[in-house]
Scaffold this active site. Structure first.
Site, PDB file in Angstrom:
ATOM      1  N   TRP A   1       0.851  -1.191   0.000  1.00 37.08           N
ATOM      2  CA  TRP A   1       0.000   0.000   0.000  1.00 37.08           C
ATOM      3  C   TRP A   1       0.885   1.239   0.000  1.00 37.08           C
ATOM      4  O   TRP A   1       1.829   1.344   0.783  1.00 37.08           O
ATOM      5  CB  TRP A   1      -0.888  -0.036   1.242  1.00 37.08           C
ATOM      6  CG  TRP A   1      -1.805   1.126   1.420  1.00 37.08           C
ATOM      7  CD1 TRP A   1      -2.592   1.716   0.472  1.00 37.08           C
ATOM      8  CD2 TRP A   1      -2.040   1.862   2.631  1.00 37.08           C
ATOM      9  NE1 TRP A   1      -3.309   2.760   1.008  1.00 37.08           N
ATOM     10  CE2 TRP A   1      -2.985   2.871   2.341  1.00 37.08           C
ATOM     11  CE3 TRP A   1      -1.551   1.749   3.933  1.00 37.08           C
ATOM     12  CZ2 TRP A   1      -3.448   3.770   3.291  1.00 37.08           C
ATOM     13  CZ3 TRP A   1      -2.009   2.634   4.890  1.00 37.08           C
ATOM     14  CH2 TRP A   1      -2.951   3.631   4.568  1.00 37.08           C
TER      15      TRP A   1
ATOM     16  N   ASP B   1      -0.860  -6.098   9.110  1.00 37.77           N
ATOM     17  CA  ASP B   1      -1.812  -5.042   8.750  1.00 37.77           C
ATOM     18  C   ASP B   1      -3.077  -5.738   8.258  1.00 37.77           C
ATOM     19  O   ASP B   1      -3.068  -6.387   7.210  1.00 37.77           O
ATOM     20  CB  ASP B   1      -1.229  -4.133   7.671  1.00 37.77           C
ATOM     21  CG  ASP B   1      -2.129  -2.945   7.347  1.00 37.77           C
ATOM     22  OD1 ASP B   1      -3.286  -2.918   7.825  1.00 37.77           O
ATOM     23  OD2 ASP B   1      -1.693  -2.051   6.599  1.00 37.77           O
TER      24      ASP B   1
ATOM     25  N   LYS C   1     -13.212  -0.829   5.653  1.00 30.93           N
ATOM     26  CA  LYS C   1     -13.725  -1.596   4.520  1.00 30.93           C
ATOM     27  C   LYS C   1     -14.809  -2.584   4.940  1.00 30.93           C
ATOM     28  O   LYS C   1     -15.873  -2.649   4.324  1.00 30.93           O
ATOM     29  CB  LYS C   1     -12.576  -2.355   3.837  1.00 30.93           C
ATOM     30  CG  LYS C   1     -11.382  -1.504   3.428  1.00 30.93           C
ATOM     31  CD  LYS C   1     -11.743  -0.473   2.391  1.00 30.93           C
ATOM     32  CE  LYS C   1     -10.501   0.151   1.754  1.00 30.93           C
ATOM     33  NZ  LYS C   1      -9.616   0.836   2.699  1.00 30.93           N
TER      34      LYS C   1
END
Length: 479
Positions: free
Chosen positions: A209, A290, A326
């Site tokens: 990311w 993560d 999300k």
């Protein structure tokens, strides 16, 4: 008022050519008695100064309007405090959205932003989230500060959601946990803690990311990369990954994506995760997970947490950052958690104290509303079941768009293999398009994705999937 009147009187007595169209020789002058006037600065409302000087006329003068010997109009010489600030480059994702919004093409498509959309292309609020929110409003709760570590009930249910109810370290009170400003805030806090306690670098997958790199760099860490993805085969470079992990200095911190790797969507198998765990053990590495897509990746929250749970069962004292943006659709609420598995309850308390030391001067304490929503859902078996079902619905819609996109490209006769589109999971498809192809996609077809070819499958709908496929075919065929 006296200063303003003096300035206006001075204006009337100057020759016409020396006056200003602005009515404001405004009042920062230090001289009031204009007949005794020697030197007076008169500030305008713009970035200009007027300086007027002269000697008063004699009593016999017939033209008292002409007493001013000179009028000097000049630019202010001092710069603004901000004049040396250069224009920063636009954020790759936010800048993409800004460009999309300025585009007036009727069939434009934004597949750059990582936020779920329903099949009509609209933002989606989970019904169970709306239900929980309505209940919270009816409870008329206060808006007092949370503690530095956040809402205790939220932290409790968040950790159980990730580690599982049967997690031994949780039962033994060996996990230090805090609420954070979504995943981003947790990453930054832990990066600062690592740096304070002797870590000079952190290893992240290549690619990762985009925000990982500036987050850790700004926390004081050197960001190093290990191999992860083979662009030539559009697949996981597992042998390269293992080779790099085995060469990493002992004791180093390694960032791992718990599920739905961003941007590639390509995850290791459980057998491969086991090998990664073994290497991490041999090298005494610190695994830092993560976890931004638990439940959203496969539709099964337990399956999406399987890798990190296996690491804990293998005896790793992992660190974990969670985001609830999300999976719960709480993008704007900034709900997250950071936790560390320790050897003993006392060690966990000491770790917690250090996390709080870094949170306090950063953002003091986290917001409560989104955390309360998550707490209400995960504290209820009924609401949790509803969440799982609705999360599965989002995952299935994205999977169906993957299949449709791949099938359409193959039906168009593409000479490329698009198998990887359906092998990947989660929000993104790592298309394999080059930067030039992405630019052509934007300029010719008004389809906006990031320059690395990452497509947010959440922005693909049954209405636009054929248009997107034909556009991709147009810019990639024969290239």
């Amino acid at each position: 008022m006296m200063l303003r009147q003096a300035a206006q009187a001075l204006s009337r007595r100057l020759p016409t050519t020396a006056r200003r169209s602005s009515p404001s020789f405004l009042a920062t002058t230090s001289s009031v008695g204009i007949d005794n006037f020697v030197l007076t600065p008169v500030n305008l409302q713009s970035k200009r100064d007027i300086w007027v000087w002269g000697s008063p006329p004699s009593s016999s003068s017939s033209n008292r309007r002409g007493f001013a010997d000179a009028v000097v109009d000049h630019e202010v010489t001092h710069d603004s405090h901000w004049s040396q600030f250069p224009m920063a480059p636009p954020d790759p994702i936010i800048g993409l959205t800004e460009a999309y919004l300025k585009d007036d093409f009727p069939d434009k498509v934004n597949v750059g932003v990582g936020a779920y959309r329903c099949d009509q292309g609209m933002p989606f609020v989970l019904p169970v989230v709306r239900e929980a929110e309505n209940e919270l409003v009816a409870e008329e709760l206060d808006h007092e500060y949370s503690g530095i570590a956040g809402c205790p009930n939220f932290v409790d249910v968040a950790l159980k959601f990730a580690y599982g109810d049967e997690c031994v370290p949780l039962k033994e009170n060996r996990v230090a946990g805090v609420q954070t400003l979504s995943g981003t805030g947790g990453l930054r806090v832990f990066g600062e803690v690592l740096h304070q306690f002797g870590h000079k670098h952190i290893y992240v997958p290549n690619p990762t990311w985009g925000n990982h790199i500036p987050i850790f760099t700004n926390a004081g860490l050197e960001v190093r990369k290990y191999r992860y993805y083979d662009n030539a085969t559009s697949n996981l470079d597992f042998s390269g990954l293992l080779d790099d992990l085995q060469a990493i200095p002992e004791g180093s911190c390694v960032l791992l994506h718990a599920c739905a790797h961003n941007p590639t969507g390509m995850d290791p198998t459980m057998e491969q995760w086991k090998q990664i765990s073994n290497v991490a053990k041999e090298r005494n590495l610190l695994p830092f997970f993560d976890c931004a897509y638990q439940g959203f990746a496969s539709g099964d929250a337990r399956k999406d947490a399987a890798a990190l749970r296996m690491f804990v069962e293998d005896g790793h004292n992992i660190a974990l950052v969670q985001s609830f943006s999300k999976n719960f659709g709480l993008y704007g609420q900034r709900v997250g958690a950071l936790s560390v598995v320790a050897d003993t309850p006392d060690e966990a308390k000491r770790v917690l104290s250090q996390l709080k030391v870094h949170i306090r001067p950063s953002y003091s304490n986290p917001p409560r509303h989104g955390a309360r929503i998550v707490s209400k859902i995960l504290s209820s078996e009924k609401k949790t079941d509803e969440f799982v079902e609705q999360c599965m619905g989002m995952a299935k819609r994205i999977d169906s768009m993957r299949i449709k996109l791949r099938n359409t490209l193959e039906e168009l006769g593409s000479s490329r293999s698009w198998e990887h589109v359906t092998k990947q999971i989660g929000m993104f498809a790592y298309s394999g398009m080059s930067k030039d192809e992405v630019v052509a996609l934007r300029e010719k077809h008004h389809i906006y994705c990031t320059l690395d070819g990452r497509i947010s499958m959440a922005g693909v709908t049954s209405k636009n999937v054929e248009y997107i496929a034909k556009a991709i075919h147009d810019v990639t065929e024969g290239k």
